[in-house]
Write a protein that holds these residues in place. Structure first.
Motif: not given
Length: 360
Positions: A130, A224, A248, A316-317, A323, A326
């Protein structure tokens, strides 16, 4: 057998050679002495500079200790009181007093967030991602918007120059003034071709530029969710607003060290955000210049609160399961948001697509 004249000539040459040799040695000595003096002067200057720097550090540390017993709202109120007096009288001593209290407030704010910007634990890969995502988004955002604003400055100057040259009775087709979100495709290529340093340098000379704010205030809380999306086409079909609330998860991202234009990054905790909000409502509601060159201050349209976070802000992601892709919901202007799509390539996050999002 040497003649008298030859003997005299040899003696003269010998004396001359000795003179030249002594002169050469003297020149070397003077050069050494000059270099030594320069070195000594530089060393003394460095010592004085270090001494002054140390004295400033000691003075600042002492002042911090003196003021830290005061409540934060008292420090901020005193700074603003001196600000009002300075505005009325233009007395530089009042300005210095204002800066003293305001600097102390910011120093305490910076110290309160140090732990949040510290080293990321080795097992917290999400926080590390992040932070890198924040840096990639900020780099893209700053580069594009700085070039766009500079291009608009040049475009405005061109329009004004054209208006001065034409007959006032003649109809002239010109682009509308103001911020342009509907930039034409041919303009986009021109904008992105502008050297970044040239654009940034021009904007920093503008006293009203948002890029002169001293600190970038980053929001740490990010929602996320992991999805089964396998590629960017699948990501484009996802509407974050339709994802159920219970799906979430909330996490904190580590903050950036600095922005791409060198601003120091701050994080507002709840105490400072509440304090600033109350201050703006009661003390400085109509005059944000007191704080706006240090941290950004904007008022919400729909309520009486103020907004202290810098743009861009990731709210938000949505990740894929591995991963390495994104999509982000990003506030990139007051009342405006965009969807940023990033991909991790060779261990580095890159913005690969941008889609216009929502407007309040």
């Amino acid at each position: 057998m040497l003649t008298l004249e030859t003997s005299k000539g040899l003696r003269f040459c010998g004396a001359f050679s000795a003179f030249v040799g002594l002169n050469f040695v003297f020149m070397l000595y003077m050069k050494f002495l000059r270099n030594f003096c320069l070195l000594a002067v530089t060393f003394v200057a460095l010592l004085c500079g270090c001494s002054e720097s140390n004295e400033d550090d000691v003075k600042n540390a002492k002042r911090f200790e003196e003021l830290k017993v005061l409540p934060l709202d008292t420090v901020l109120s005193r700074a603003f009181a001196f600000y009002e007096q300075y505005q009325a009288t233009n007395d530089t001593l009042l300005r210095d007093s204002m800066d003293d209290y305001k600097s102390h407030f910011l120093a305490r704010l910076k110290r309160s967030t140090d732990s949040l910007c510290g080293t990321i634990p080795a097992d917290d890969s999400l926080a590390a991602d992040l932070r890198e995502i924040n840096e990639a988004v900020s780099k893209y955002f700053f580069e594009y918007h700085i070039k766009h604003m500079y291009w608009f400055m040049l475009d405005t100057a061109r329009r004004e120059s054209l208006l001065r040259k034409v007959d006032r009775t003649q109809k002239v087709e010109l682009t509308a003034p103001g911020w342009r979100w509907d930039t034409r495709e041919e303009d986009e290529a021109t904008i992105m071709g502008i050297p970044f340093e040239e654009a940034l340098s021009a904007l920093k000379k503008d006293s009203t530029s948002m890029f002169k704010v001293a600190y970038f205030v980053q929001e740490l809380q990010v929602r996320y969710v992991d999805t089964i999306a396998a590629d960017m086409k699948a990501f484009q079909k996802i509407e974050p607003f339709l994802i159920k609330q219970e799906e979430w998860k909330k996490t904190k991202s580590a903050c950036m060290e600095k922005t791409p234009i060198g601003q120091q990054v701050l994080v507002l905790n709840k105490e400072y955000e509440s304090l600033l909000n109350n201050f703006m409502k009661t003390k400085a509601r109509g005059d944000r210049r007191f704080l706006m060159w240090e941290i950004p201050v904007m008022q919400y349209f729909h309520n009486d609160d103020f907004f202290f976070h810098s743009f861009p802000t990731i709210s938000s992601a949505v990740f894929n399961k591995s991963r390495d892709m994104v999509t982000l919901n990003v506030s990139d202007g007051y009342g405006h948001g965009s969807f940023y799509y990033l991909s991790k390539r060779s261990g580095k996050w890159e913005v690969v697509m941008l889609r216009d999002g929502w407007i309040w």
